[in-house]
Design a protein around this motif. Structure first.
Motif, PDB file in Angstrom:
ATOM      1  N   TYR A 195      98.280  25.230 -48.712  1.00  0.00           N
ATOM      2  CA  TYR A 195      99.258  26.250 -49.070  1.00  0.00           C
ATOM      3  C   TYR A 195     100.201  25.693 -50.119  1.00  0.00           C
ATOM      4  CZ  TYR A 195     102.916  24.026 -46.225  1.00  0.00           C
ATOM      5  OH  TYR A 195     103.835  23.146 -45.708  1.00  0.00           O
ATOM      6  N   CYS A 196     100.792  26.605 -50.873  1.00  0.00           N
ATOM      7  CA  CYS A 196     101.833  26.273 -51.840  1.00  0.00           C
ATOM      8  C   CYS A 196     102.917  27.329 -51.669  1.00  0.00           C
ATOM      9  CB  CYS A 196     101.276  26.216 -53.260  1.00  0.00           C
ATOM     10  SG  CYS A 196     100.595  27.786 -53.830  1.00  0.00           S
ATOM     11  N   GLN A 197     103.724  27.549 -52.667  1.00  0.00           N
ATOM     12  CA  GLN A 197     104.801  28.528 -52.529  1.00  0.00           C
ATOM     13  C   GLN A 197     104.270  29.960 -52.482  1.00  0.00           C
ATOM     14  OE1 GLN A 197     107.774  27.448 -51.832  1.00  0.00           O
ATOM     15  NE2 GLN A 197     108.730  29.440 -51.689  1.00  0.00           N
ATOM     16  N   SER A 198     103.309  30.268 -53.385  1.00  0.00           N
ATOM     17  CA  SER A 198     102.832  31.655 -53.453  1.00  0.00           C
ATOM     18  C   SER A 198     101.312  31.807 -53.366  1.00  0.00           C
ATOM     19  CB  SER A 198     103.320  32.303 -54.752  1.00  0.00           C
ATOM     20  OG  SER A 198     102.738  31.634 -55.854  1.00  0.00           O
ATOM     21  N   ILE A 256     100.605  16.635 -50.402  1.00  0.00           N
ATOM     22  CA  ILE A 256      99.776  16.068 -51.478  1.00  0.00           C
ATOM     23  C   ILE A 256      99.864  17.070 -52.626  1.00  0.00           C
ATOM     24  CG2 ILE A 256      97.512  15.257 -52.224  1.00  0.00           C
ATOM     25  CD1 ILE A 256      96.834  14.647 -49.317  1.00  0.00           C
ATOM     26  N   PRO A 257     100.823  16.866 -53.536  1.00  0.00           N
ATOM     27  CA  PRO A 257     100.995  17.822 -54.639  1.00  0.00           C
ATOM     28  C   PRO A 257      99.727  17.975 -55.459  1.00  0.00           C
ATOM     29  CG  PRO A 257     102.821  16.274 -54.557  1.00  0.00           C
ATOM     30  CD  PRO A 257     101.779  15.770 -53.606  1.00  0.00           C
ATOM     31  N   VAL A 258      99.475  19.184 -55.930  1.00  0.00           N
ATOM     32  CA  VAL A 258      98.284  19.438 -56.729  1.00  0.00           C
ATOM     33  C   VAL A 258      98.269  18.517 -57.957  1.00  0.00           C
ATOM     34  CG1 VAL A 258      99.198  21.350 -58.119  1.00  0.00           C
ATOM     35  CG2 VAL A 258      96.771  21.268 -57.586  1.00  0.00           C
ATOM     36  N   SER A 259      99.450  18.148 -58.448  1.00  0.00           N
ATOM     37  CA  SER A 259      99.529  17.256 -59.616  1.00  0.00           C
ATOM     38  C   SER A 259      99.053  15.840 -59.292  1.00  0.00           C
ATOM     39  CB  SER A 259     100.968  17.214 -60.152  1.00  0.00           C
ATOM     40  OG  SER A 259     101.850  16.723 -59.155  1.00  0.00           O
ATOM     41  N   SER A 263      97.632  26.361 -54.631  1.00  0.00           N
ATOM     42  CA  SER A 263      96.648  26.023 -53.598  1.00  0.00           C
ATOM     43  C   SER A 263      95.254  26.479 -54.020  1.00  0.00           C
ATOM     44  CB  SER A 263      97.043  26.599 -52.240  1.00  0.00           C
ATOM     45  OG  SER A 263      97.235  27.975 -52.278  1.00  0.00           O
ATOM     46  N   ALA A 264      95.149  27.571 -54.762  1.00  0.00           N
ATOM     47  CA  ALA A 264      93.851  28.007 -55.286  1.00  0.00           C
ATOM     48  C   ALA A 264      93.333  26.991 -56.306  1.00  0.00           C
ATOM     49  CB  ALA A 264      93.962  29.392 -55.912  1.00  0.00           C
ATOM     50  N   ARG A 265      94.228  26.457 -57.132  1.00  0.00           N
ATOM     51  CA  ARG A 265      93.844  25.421 -58.102  1.00  0.00           C
ATOM     52  C   ARG A 265      93.390  24.157 -57.375  1.00  0.00           C
ATOM     53  NH1 ARG A 265      98.511  25.478 -61.397  1.00  0.00           N
ATOM     54  NH2 ARG A 265      98.904  23.302 -60.986  1.00  0.00           N
ATOM     55  N   ALA A 266      94.119  23.779 -56.321  1.00  0.00           N
ATOM     56  CA  ALA A 266      93.750  22.598 -55.534  1.00  0.00           C
ATOM     57  C   ALA A 266      92.387  22.807 -54.881  1.00  0.00           C
ATOM     58  CB  ALA A 266      94.814  22.324 -54.476  1.00  0.00           C
ATOM     59  N   GLN A 306      93.008  19.653 -41.614  1.00  0.00           N
ATOM     60  CA  GLN A 306      93.926  18.905 -42.458  1.00  0.00           C
ATOM     61  C   GLN A 306      94.835  19.931 -43.127  1.00  0.00           C
ATOM     62  OE1 GLN A 306      91.537  15.637 -44.651  1.00  0.00           O
ATOM     63  NE2 GLN A 306      90.102  17.309 -44.291  1.00  0.00           N
ATOM     64  N   LEU A 307      96.103  19.932 -42.765  1.00  0.00           N
ATOM     65  CA  LEU A 307      97.061  20.890 -43.310  1.00  0.00           C
ATOM     66  C   LEU A 307      97.774  20.235 -44.488  1.00  0.00           C
ATOM     67  CD1 LEU A 307      98.554  23.597 -43.196  1.00  0.00           C
ATOM     68  CD2 LEU A 307     100.090  22.569 -41.495  1.00  0.00           C
ATOM     69  N   ILE A 308      97.529  20.758 -45.689  1.00  0.00           N
ATOM     70  CA  ILE A 308      98.033  20.145 -46.915  1.00  0.00           C
ATOM     71  C   ILE A 308      98.946  21.112 -47.656  1.00  0.00           C
ATOM     72  CG2 ILE A 308      97.421  18.998 -49.085  1.00  0.00           C
ATOM     73  CD1 ILE A 308      96.258  17.558 -46.624  1.00  0.00           C
ATOM     74  N   ASP A 309     100.169  20.651 -47.912  1.00  0.00           N
ATOM     75  CA  ASP A 309     101.135  21.371 -48.737  1.00  0.00           C
ATOM     76  C   ASP A 309     100.988  20.809 -50.147  1.00  0.00           C
ATOM     77  OD1 ASP A 309     103.515  22.086 -50.158  1.00  0.00           O
ATOM     78  OD2 ASP A 309     104.619  22.250 -48.283  1.00  0.00           O
ATOM     79  N   VAL A 310     100.579  21.636 -51.102  1.00  0.00           N
ATOM     80  CA  VAL A 310     100.309  21.143 -52.454  1.00  0.00           C
ATOM     81  C   VAL A 310     101.495  21.310 -53.402  1.00  0.00           C
ATOM     82  CG1 VAL A 310      97.827  21.483 -52.205  1.00  0.00           C
ATOM     83  CG2 VAL A 310      99.188  23.278 -53.258  1.00  0.00           C
ATOM     84  N   ARG A 311     102.672  21.654 -52.845  1.00  0.00           N
ATOM     85  CA  ARG A 311     103.870  21.780 -53.683  1.00  0.00           C
ATOM     86  C   ARG A 311     104.426  20.395 -54.011  1.00  0.00           C
ATOM     87  NH1 ARG A 311     107.775  25.073 -50.206  1.00  0.00           N
ATOM     88  NH2 ARG A 311     106.963  23.596 -48.685  1.00  0.00           N
ATOM     89  N   GLU A 312     105.374  20.344 -54.900  1.00  0.00           N
ATOM     90  CA  GLU A 312     106.001  19.081 -55.286  1.00  0.00           C
ATOM     91  C   GLU A 312     106.897  18.578 -54.150  1.00  0.00           C
ATOM     92  OE1 GLU A 312     105.255  17.243 -58.044  1.00  0.00           O
ATOM     93  OE2 GLU A 312     103.720  18.775 -58.312  1.00  0.00           O
TER      94      GLU A 312
END
Length: 125
Positions: free
Chosen positions: A84-87, A63-66, A91-94, A42-48
C-alpha cells in the motif's frame, strides 16, 4: 493537429495495455479483503519514511518504492506481498517491479492508506 491526435491515441493505447497486463499479476483488494489476508503476508508500505512515520498500518514494514530495487533481498517470493501507499499509484508501480523480479502473489490496497480505517501506528504514539 494530426500529430496530436496520433499522440493521444498512442498514449491511451499504452495506458490500456498496461492496465490490462497489470490485472494479470496484481490483485486490487478492498479494505475488508485486505484485512482478511495481510497478517499472513508480507505487509509493505511503499511510501517514503517521513510518510510512514506519520502513520502506517499496524505491522507494516517500510520499503519505499524508491528503494525497492536495492531492498528486494528483504522480501520473500514464497509469501504473499500486500502493498500500500498513500493512494495506490506507488504500490502499483512497486507491484510491477516485484512482478518483473519473479514475485507471483501480489496484492494492493484499493484507495491506499488514505482510505484505511483500521488500526494504525505512528512515531508520535
Amino acid at each position: 493537429m494530426e500529430f496530436l491526435i496520433i499522440a493521444v491515441v498512442v498514449l491511451l493505447a499504452v495506458g490500456l495495455f498496461r492496465y490490462y497486463r497489470q490485472r494479470n499479476y496484481l490483485k486490487v483488494l478492498t479494505e475488508d479483503q485486505f484485512r482478511e489476508g495481510y497478517r499472513k503476508a508480507q505487509l509493505i508500505d511503499v511510501r517514503e519514511p517521513q510518510e510512514f512515520d506519520r502513520g502506517h498500518i499496524l505491522g507494516a514494514r517500510n520499503i519505499p518504492v524508491s528503494q525497492m530495487r536495492q531492498r528486494l533481498i528483504e522480501m520473500r517470493k514464497d509469501k504473499p506481498v500486500y502493498l500500500y501507499c498513500q493512494s495506490g499509484t506507488r504500490s502499483a508501480r512497486a507491484a510491477q517491479l516485484l512482478h518483473k523480479k519473479g514475485f507471483q502473489d501480489i496484492y494492493h490496497l484499493k484507495g491506499g492508506f488514505k482510505k484505511w480505517t483500521g488500526k494504525i501506528k505512528s512515531k508520535n504514539q
